[in-house]
Scaffold this active site. Structure first.
Site, PDB file in Angstrom:
ATOM      1  N   HIS A 103     -24.553 -29.806 -88.930  1.00  0.00           N
ATOM      2  CA  HIS A 103     -24.854 -30.065 -87.573  1.00  0.00           C
ATOM      3  C   HIS A 103     -24.359 -28.836 -86.875  1.00  0.00           C
ATOM      4  CE1 HIS A 103     -22.866 -32.868 -84.215  1.00  0.00           C
ATOM      5  NE2 HIS A 103     -23.664 -31.906 -83.726  1.00  0.00           N
ATOM      6  N   LYS A 156     -24.196 -32.610 -94.689  1.00  0.00           N
ATOM      7  CA  LYS A 156     -24.107 -33.084 -93.155  1.00  0.00           C
ATOM      8  C   LYS A 156     -24.276 -31.813 -92.165  1.00  0.00           C
ATOM      9  CE  LYS A 156     -21.951 -37.504 -94.267  1.00  0.00           C
ATOM     10  NZ  LYS A 156     -21.501 -37.115 -95.816  1.00  0.00           N
ATOM     11  N   ASP A 203     -25.210 -32.946 -99.870  1.00  0.00           N
ATOM     12  CA  ASP A 203     -24.793 -33.902 -98.781  1.00  0.00           C
ATOM     13  C   ASP A 203     -23.843 -33.235 -98.040  1.00  0.00           C
ATOM     14  OD1 ASP A 203     -23.668 -36.100 -97.351  1.00  0.00           O
ATOM     15  OD2 ASP A 203     -22.434 -36.827 -98.726  1.00  0.00           O
ATOM     16  N   GLN A 241     -13.869 -49.108 -98.866  1.00  0.00           N
ATOM     17  CA  GLN A 241     -14.966 -49.488 -98.240  1.00  0.00           C
ATOM     18  C   GLN A 241     -14.667 -50.987 -97.745  1.00  0.00           C
ATOM     19  OE1 GLN A 241     -17.520 -47.570 -97.858  1.00  0.00           O
ATOM     20  NE2 GLN A 241     -17.886 -46.418 -99.584  1.00  0.00           N
ATOM     21  N   GLY A 264     -20.548 -44.091-106.061  1.00  0.00           N
ATOM     22  CA  GLY A 264     -19.368 -43.325-106.769  1.00  0.00           C
ATOM     23  C   GLY A 264     -18.656 -44.070-107.847  1.00  0.00           C
ATOM     24  N   ILE A 321     -26.207 -25.394 -84.082  1.00  0.00           N
ATOM     25  CA  ILE A 321     -27.620 -25.045 -83.488  1.00  0.00           C
ATOM     26  C   ILE A 321     -28.707 -24.958 -84.160  1.00  0.00           C
ATOM     27  CG2 ILE A 321     -26.123 -23.652 -81.423  1.00  0.00           C
ATOM     28  CD1 ILE A 321     -27.048 -21.139 -82.852  1.00  0.00           C
TER      29      ILE A 321
HETATM   30  O1  C5P Z   1     -16.922 -44.349-104.604  1.00  0.00           O
HETATM   31  P1  C5P Z   1     -17.915 -44.808-103.457  1.00  0.00           P
HETATM   32  O2  C5P Z   1     -19.052 -45.854-104.175  1.00  0.00           O
HETATM   33  O3  C5P Z   1     -17.144 -45.674-102.203  1.00  0.00           O
HETATM   34  O4  C5P Z   1     -18.651 -43.481-102.850  1.00  0.00           O
HETATM   35  C1  C5P Z   1     -19.533 -43.706-101.811  1.00  0.00           C
HETATM   36  C2  C5P Z   1     -19.976 -42.342-101.493  1.00  0.00           C
HETATM   37  O5  C5P Z   1     -20.694 -42.376-100.458  1.00  0.00           O
HETATM   38  C3  C5P Z   1     -19.133 -41.020-101.459  1.00  0.00           C
HETATM   39  O6  C5P Z   1     -19.809 -39.729-101.723  1.00  0.00           O
HETATM   40  C4  C5P Z   1     -18.886 -40.998 -99.642  1.00  0.00           C
HETATM   41  O7  C5P Z   1     -18.541 -39.816 -99.204  1.00  0.00           O
HETATM   42  C5  C5P Z   1     -20.270 -41.707 -99.338  1.00  0.00           C
HETATM   43  N1  C5P Z   1     -20.348 -42.143 -98.079  1.00  0.00           N
HETATM   44  C6  C5P Z   1     -19.647 -43.449 -97.883  1.00  0.00           C
HETATM   45  N2  C5P Z   1     -19.919 -44.028 -96.670  1.00  0.00           N
HETATM   46  C7  C5P Z   1     -20.581 -43.583 -95.742  1.00  0.00           C
HETATM   47  C8  C5P Z   1     -21.263 -42.048 -95.893  1.00  0.00           C
HETATM   48  C9  C5P Z   1     -21.137 -41.621 -97.249  1.00  0.00           C
HETATM   49  O8  C5P Z   1     -18.910 -43.968 -98.706  1.00  0.00           O
HETATM   50  N3  C5P Z   1     -20.739 -44.239 -94.558  1.00  0.00           N
END
Ligand code: C5P
Length: 241
Positions: free
Chosen positions: A70, A68, A66, A200, A220, A72
């Site tokens: 970004h 990401k 992971d 979240q 996570g 050229i």
């Molecule tokens: O601990 P948790 O379940 O919130 O972990 C979510 C994982 O998903 C983390 O590694 C975080 O960087 C990733 N992530 C996220 N939201 C996003 C994209 C990726 O939480 N929109």
């Protein structure tokens, strides 16, 4: 032909959000064969480098790199080749890098996989980072509405030959409508109804996310911070099932 269904445990991508190689190793040993994929992000990769990918693969487990990408088109395509040679199961790039960047990376990954006789990794696009809102989109000159930008970028990724996108639970519907049932959707922001949400904001339970159309779930803290992580994984598998 329809792709084979993904088993419930294989839908779980465990986010290895840890600082050190040895800590990563401890989690892989514990969750080996209990989850489908281990996600290596920027922190762990910057600390430990590709040896963390090799450690996970040597244990017969799959890696989602992971980072990401970004940049050229040529630079991202070359990075994609390296990820492919390291035999990651998935890696990702930003759709905002554009059609040519995505297309070149898909082609480079496919071609290097063929010449080394390796499987081509699943390539996923990030549309709009979920940390952004309408206001921050406007600041960078994107007029929105945000959800329509997500749908538009998902469609552009599909046109480039990308296999799927990372999407928040709220975005699953529009992406399914725009890109059809075989375009992969990987969803973070998963929580059990009883659990704390951490940072979240909009969450779904594992079962709800799969029901809504997610193919893979990035999870996570609900596992990492559980009193009994194996029991937490088991509950997630049951919820998906
Ligand atoms: O601990 P948790 O379940 O919130 O972990 C979510 C994982 O998903 C983390 O590694 C975080 O960087 C990733 N992530 C996220 N939201 C996003 C994209 C990726 O939480 N929109």
């Amino acid at each position: 032909m329809n792709p084979p269904p993904i088993a419930p445990k294989d839908k779980i991508i465990f986010a290895l959000d840890v600082e050190h190689f040895t800590e990563a190793q401890r989690w892989v040993n514990l969750l080996k064969d209990r989850v489908g994929i281990f996600k290596v992000g920027k922190q762990l990769f910057t600390h430990s480098g590709p040896k963390v990918i090799d450690m996970i693969c040597q244990k017969g487990q799959k890696v989602f790199l992971d980072l990401k990408y970004h940049d050229i088109p040529n630079t991202v395509a070359k990075a994609g080749e390296e990820a492919t040679k390291h035999q990651v199961a998935m890696f990702n790039l930003h759709a905002l890098g554009g059609l040519e960047m995505m297309r070149k990376t898909v082609e480079a990954s496919r071609s290097i996989a063929k010449s080394f006789n390796l499987p081509k990794p699943i390539i996923l696009a990030v549309t709009i980072l979920t940390s952004m809102d309408e206001e921050s989109l406007k600041e960078i000159g994107v007029q929105g509405p945000l959800i329509e930008e997500v749908g538009r970028l998902a469609l552009l990724s599909q046109k480039a030959g990308v296999d799927g996108v990372i999407a928040s639970p709220q975005e699953i519907g529009i992406i399914r409508r725009q890109c059809g049932e075989h375009f992969l959707i990987v969803t973070p922001g998963i929580r059990h109804p009883s659990a704390k949400k951490d940072d979240q904001k909009r969450t779904l339970t594992p079962g709800e996310a799969v029901e809504a159309g997610a193919d893979y779930l990035v999870i996570g803290r609900p596992i990492k911070e559980a009193k009994d992580p194996l029991e937490a994984v088991q509950k997630i598998v049951e919820d998906i099932s």
